[in-house]
Design a protein around this motif. Structure first.
Motif, PDB file in Angstrom:
ATOM      1  N   VAL A  61      -6.389  -2.485 -10.523  1.00 17.03           N
ATOM      2  CA  VAL A  61      -6.411  -3.561 -11.520  1.00 17.03           C
ATOM      3  C   VAL A  61      -5.707  -3.116 -12.796  1.00 17.03           C
ATOM      4  CG1 VAL A  61      -7.898  -4.994 -12.968  1.00 17.03           C
ATOM      5  CG2 VAL A  61      -8.516  -4.579 -10.579  1.00 17.03           C
ATOM      6  N   THR A  62      -5.982  -1.896 -13.239  1.00 18.93           N
ATOM      7  CA  THR A  62      -5.322  -1.405 -14.455  1.00 18.93           C
ATOM      8  C   THR A  62      -3.815  -1.266 -14.246  1.00 18.93           C
ATOM      9  OG1 THR A  62      -5.796   0.895 -13.809  1.00 18.93           O
ATOM     10  CG2 THR A  62      -7.390  -0.211 -15.245  1.00 18.93           C
ATOM     11  N   MET A  63      -3.404  -0.957 -13.016  1.00 20.04           N
ATOM     12  CA  MET A  63      -1.971  -0.890 -12.733  1.00 20.04           C
ATOM     13  C   MET A  63      -1.332  -2.273 -12.838  1.00 20.04           C
ATOM     14  SD  MET A  63       0.795   0.636 -12.078  1.00 20.04           S
ATOM     15  CE  MET A  63       0.403   2.324 -11.635  1.00 20.04           C
ATOM     16  N   VAL A  64      -2.035  -3.300 -12.363  1.00 18.52           N
ATOM     17  CA  VAL A  64      -1.538  -4.674 -12.501  1.00 18.52           C
ATOM     18  C   VAL A  64      -1.357  -5.022 -13.975  1.00 18.52           C
ATOM     19  CG1 VAL A  64      -2.133  -7.105 -12.194  1.00 18.52           C
ATOM     20  CG2 VAL A  64      -2.475  -5.496 -10.319  1.00 18.52           C
ATOM     21  N   LEU A  65      -2.326  -4.633 -14.789  1.00 17.28           N
ATOM     22  CA  LEU A  65      -2.247  -4.920 -16.223  1.00 17.28           C
ATOM     23  C   LEU A  65      -1.095  -4.160 -16.874  1.00 17.28           C
ATOM     24  CD1 LEU A  65      -6.067  -4.851 -17.081  1.00 17.28           C
ATOM     25  CD2 LEU A  65      -4.586  -6.854 -16.837  1.00 17.28           C
ATOM     26  N   ALA A  66      -0.824  -2.939 -16.397  1.00 15.55           N
ATOM     27  CA  ALA A  66       0.299  -2.170 -16.935  1.00 15.55           C
ATOM     28  C   ALA A  66       1.627  -2.842 -16.605  1.00 15.55           C
ATOM     29  CB  ALA A  66       0.271  -0.747 -16.381  1.00 15.55           C
ATOM     30  N   VAL A  67       1.755  -3.318 -15.364  1.00 17.33           N
ATOM     31  CA  VAL A  67       2.985  -4.011 -14.963  1.00 17.33           C
ATOM     32  C   VAL A  67       3.156  -5.293 -15.776  1.00 17.33           C
ATOM     33  CG1 VAL A  67       4.125  -5.217 -13.062  1.00 17.33           C
ATOM     34  CG2 VAL A  67       2.987  -3.031 -12.641  1.00 17.33           C
ATOM     35  N   ASP A  68       2.060  -6.016 -15.959  1.00 15.77           N
ATOM     36  CA  ASP A  68       2.130  -7.259 -16.731  1.00 15.77           C
ATOM     37  C   ASP A  68       2.531  -6.990 -18.177  1.00 15.77           C
ATOM     38  OD1 ASP A  68       1.481 -10.218 -16.938  1.00 15.77           O
ATOM     39  OD2 ASP A  68       0.104  -9.406 -18.446  1.00 15.77           O
ATOM     40  N   ALA A  69       1.986  -5.924 -18.762  1.00 12.25           N
ATOM     41  CA  ALA A  69       2.356  -5.573 -20.137  1.00 12.25           C
ATOM     42  C   ALA A  69       3.829  -5.192 -20.219  1.00 12.25           C
ATOM     43  CB  ALA A  69       1.481  -4.430 -20.634  1.00 12.25           C
ATOM     44  N   GLY A  70       4.352  -4.585 -19.149  1.00 14.01           N
ATOM     45  CA  GLY A  70       5.768  -4.235 -19.125  1.00 14.01           C
ATOM     46  C   GLY A  70       6.667  -5.453 -19.146  1.00 14.01           C
ATOM     47  N   HIS A  71       6.211  -6.537 -18.535  1.00 14.33           N
ATOM     48  CA  HIS A  71       7.002  -7.773 -18.556  1.00 14.33           C
ATOM     49  C   HIS A  71       7.159  -8.303 -19.980  1.00 14.33           C
ATOM     50  CE1 HIS A  71       5.853  -8.609 -14.085  1.00 14.33           C
ATOM     51  NE2 HIS A  71       6.836  -7.732 -14.205  1.00 14.33           N
ATOM     52  N   GLU A  88      10.946  -1.695 -15.096  1.00 18.58           N
ATOM     53  CA  GLU A  88      10.930  -1.831 -13.639  1.00 18.58           C
ATOM     54  C   GLU A  88      10.353  -0.599 -12.952  1.00 18.58           C
ATOM     55  OE1 GLU A  88      14.161  -2.108 -10.090  1.00 18.58           O
ATOM     56  OE2 GLU A  88      14.411  -3.564 -11.714  1.00 18.58           O
ATOM     57  N   MET A  89      10.511   0.575 -13.546  1.00 10.27           N
ATOM     58  CA  MET A  89       9.950   1.785 -12.941  1.00 10.27           C
ATOM     59  C   MET A  89       8.434   1.685 -12.827  1.00 10.27           C
ATOM     60  SD  MET A  89      12.100   3.953 -11.835  1.00 10.27           S
ATOM     61  CE  MET A  89      10.969   5.304 -11.606  1.00 10.27           C
ATOM     62  N   VAL A  90       7.807   1.013 -13.781  1.00  6.06           N
ATOM     63  CA  VAL A  90       6.354   0.808 -13.705  1.00  6.06           C
ATOM     64  C   VAL A  90       6.027  -0.075 -12.506  1.00  6.06           C
ATOM     65  CG1 VAL A  90       4.332  -0.060 -14.930  1.00  6.06           C
ATOM     66  CG2 VAL A  90       6.155   1.074 -16.202  1.00  6.06           C
ATOM     67  N   GLU A  91       6.861  -1.072 -12.247  1.00  3.56           N
ATOM     68  CA  GLU A  91       6.649  -1.940 -11.092  1.00  3.56           C
ATOM     69  C   GLU A  91       6.801  -1.164  -9.786  1.00  3.56           C
ATOM     70  OE1 GLU A  91       8.391  -5.867 -11.048  1.00  3.56           O
ATOM     71  OE2 GLU A  91       8.990  -5.642 -13.140  1.00  3.56           O
ATOM     72  N   LYS A  92       7.787  -0.273  -9.734  1.00  6.19           N
ATOM     73  CA  LYS A  92       8.021   0.494  -8.503  1.00  6.19           C
ATOM     74  C   LYS A  92       6.836   1.397  -8.184  1.00  6.19           C
ATOM     75  CE  LYS A  92      13.025   0.650  -9.249  1.00  6.19           C
ATOM     76  NZ  LYS A  92      14.174   1.532  -9.598  1.00  6.19           N
ATOM     77  N   VAL A  93       6.370   2.143  -9.180  1.00  7.65           N
ATOM     78  CA  VAL A  93       5.230   3.016  -8.931  1.00  7.65           C
ATOM     79  C   VAL A  93       3.968   2.188  -8.712  1.00  7.65           C
ATOM     80  CG1 VAL A  93       4.429   3.362 -11.311  1.00  7.65           C
ATOM     81  CG2 VAL A  93       4.213   5.217  -9.664  1.00  7.65           C
ATOM     82  N   GLY A  94       3.954   0.975  -9.279  1.00  6.64           N
ATOM     83  CA  GLY A  94       2.827   0.077  -9.044  1.00  6.64           C
ATOM     84  C   GLY A  94       2.743  -0.360  -7.593  1.00  6.64           C
ATOM     85  N   LEU A  95       3.895  -0.615  -6.970  1.00  6.75           N
ATOM     86  CA  LEU A  95       3.906  -0.956  -5.546  1.00  6.75           C
ATOM     87  C   LEU A  95       3.297   0.167  -4.716  1.00  6.75           C
ATOM     88  CD1 LEU A  95       7.461  -2.566  -5.142  1.00  6.75           C
ATOM     89  CD2 LEU A  95       5.257  -3.731  -4.963  1.00  6.75           C
ATOM     90  N   TYR A  96       3.689   1.394  -5.041  1.00  5.73           N
ATOM     91  CA  TYR A  96       3.150   2.551  -4.316  1.00  5.73           C
ATOM     92  C   TYR A  96       1.639   2.651  -4.508  1.00  5.73           C
ATOM     93  CZ  TYR A  96       2.237   7.443  -3.160  1.00  5.73           C
ATOM     94  OH  TYR A  96       1.713   8.599  -2.634  1.00  5.73           O
ATOM     95  N   TRP A  97       1.184   2.462  -5.737  1.00  5.87           N
ATOM     96  CA  TRP A  97      -0.246   2.616  -6.029  1.00  5.87           C
ATOM     97  C   TRP A  97      -1.073   1.539  -5.328  1.00  5.87           C
ATOM     98  CZ3 TRP A  97      -2.466   6.768  -7.781  1.00  5.87           C
ATOM     99  CH2 TRP A  97      -3.799   6.714  -8.200  1.00  5.87           C
TER     100      TRP A  97
END
Length: 332
Positions: free
Chosen positions: A95-105, A306-315
């Motif tokens: 969940v926190t990773m989703v929030l990190a990706v969203d903040a990156g947007h 985008e790098m946050v999104e890539k590592v987010g996919l892995y996580w």
């Protein structure tokens, strides 16, 4: 000479042969390829586990009896509680990773760093918890003996509750004659360096406690409750089994012996949870690298997170795999 390009009618579509199918970057596509290939590996592990468990279904350890520890609560029977907590923590980190990706947007560097840090903390707690679980599994809690056929015999009281070896076995004086290097094999095969108790000490302690019985690893269905329970022998059968068929003392679990039952259970536990734990640990390292890059403003200067999104996919993949491992290995 002019070159003629034939129109296919798919040029404007996502899979029209362009360089960005589904409008995904090269890095994202490669991450998806990795996830798909890794998913096949985990599927193979779980499928092999399922086939092996089905083959040895009557001898398979009961997970609630194996994973019943909880930190700082020694002696308390808490079946699956800590594993469930580990699962909750890992899902929370997703969940926190989703929030990190969203903040990156929204190009919000502070929030990206904050949620990435929470993700790293959750991953570290999970890996540490898994290491603690391994420690308890390897060390064992009760101890058992192994028969000539490789079966496990456990000790219970009249109520069917497990009894640890330390509760009825007395360690006698031992004299191990010093041998040279050429006779080292004798010392290795004596069992003194591994087992806390000898087989004769276990036999003597068991004979001195008439209230103790032996429980085999063979499962049978309780007609009253409908639950699977291990077979408990009578006192006479227990004495005969221990005196005539036992060959060694087993404490804990490893790749060849398992005090909880079938050795294959321990093998799959180490391989599946270890392989997944390696993925989680790798994900923590990746997240830490991305976290420090965020602090340094690397992605701010690039104009994309985008790098946050890539590592987010892995996580997210690692979290999803654990849901399957938790379901099929621990719950079913």
């Amino acid at each position: 000479m002019d070159t003629t390009v034939a129109a296919t009618g798919t040029e404007g579509q996502k899979w029209g042969g362009g360089t960005r199918p589904l409008n995904a970057s090269y890095g994202k596509l490669m991450m998806w390829f990795f996830i798909l290939s890794d998913a096949l590996t985990f599927s193979g592990f779980l499928a092999a586990y399922g086939f092996s468990r089905f083959k040895f279904i009557e001898e398979w350890p009961i997970a609630d009896e194996v994973f019943n520890h909880f930190p700082f609560m020694h002696g308390v029977d808490a079946p699956m509680f800590y594993v469930a907590l580990m699962t909750f923590i890992l899902i929370g980190s997703s969940v926190t990773m989703v929030l990190a990706v969203d903040a990156g947007h929204y190009m919000n560097r502070k929030k990206v760093a904050f949620y990435l840090l929470l993700t790293v903390i959750g991953g570290l707690i999970f890996v540490g918890s898994q290491a603690w679980e391994w420690k308890n599994f390897i060390a064992g809690e009760y101890g058992a003996v192994k028969t000539k056929g490789g079966k496990i015999l456990q000790f219970v009281d009249a109520q069917g509750e497990r009894v640890a070896l330390e509760e009825f076995v007395t360690v006698g004086p031992r004299q191990v004659q010093p041998y040279g290097q050429s006779e080292g094999i004798w010392y290795e095969s004596s069992g003194y360096e591994n087992a806390t108790y000898t087989l004769s000490e276990v036999q003597q302690g068991f004979a001195a406690r008439p209230d103790l019985l032996i429980r085999t690893q063979l499962l049978q269905v309780n007609e009253e409750t409908g639950a699977s329970e291990k077979t408990i022998l009578s006192r006479e059968e227990s004495l005969f089994k221990l005196d005539n068929q036992a060959v060694s003392v087993v404490e804990g679990a490893n790749l060849t012996e398992n005090e909880y039952g079938a050795p294959l259970f321990a093998d799959f536990f180490f391989f599946i949870t270890g392989f997944h734990g390696f993925h989680v640990f790798s994900g923590v390292i990746f997240n830490l690298i991305i976290f420090f890059n965020v602090l340094l403003g690397t992605y701010e200067r690039r104009g994309s997170y985008e790098m946050v999104e890539k590592v987010g996919l892995y996580w997210h993949f690692v979290d999803l795999v654990w849901v399957f491992v938790f379901t099929f290995f621990y719950l079913v």
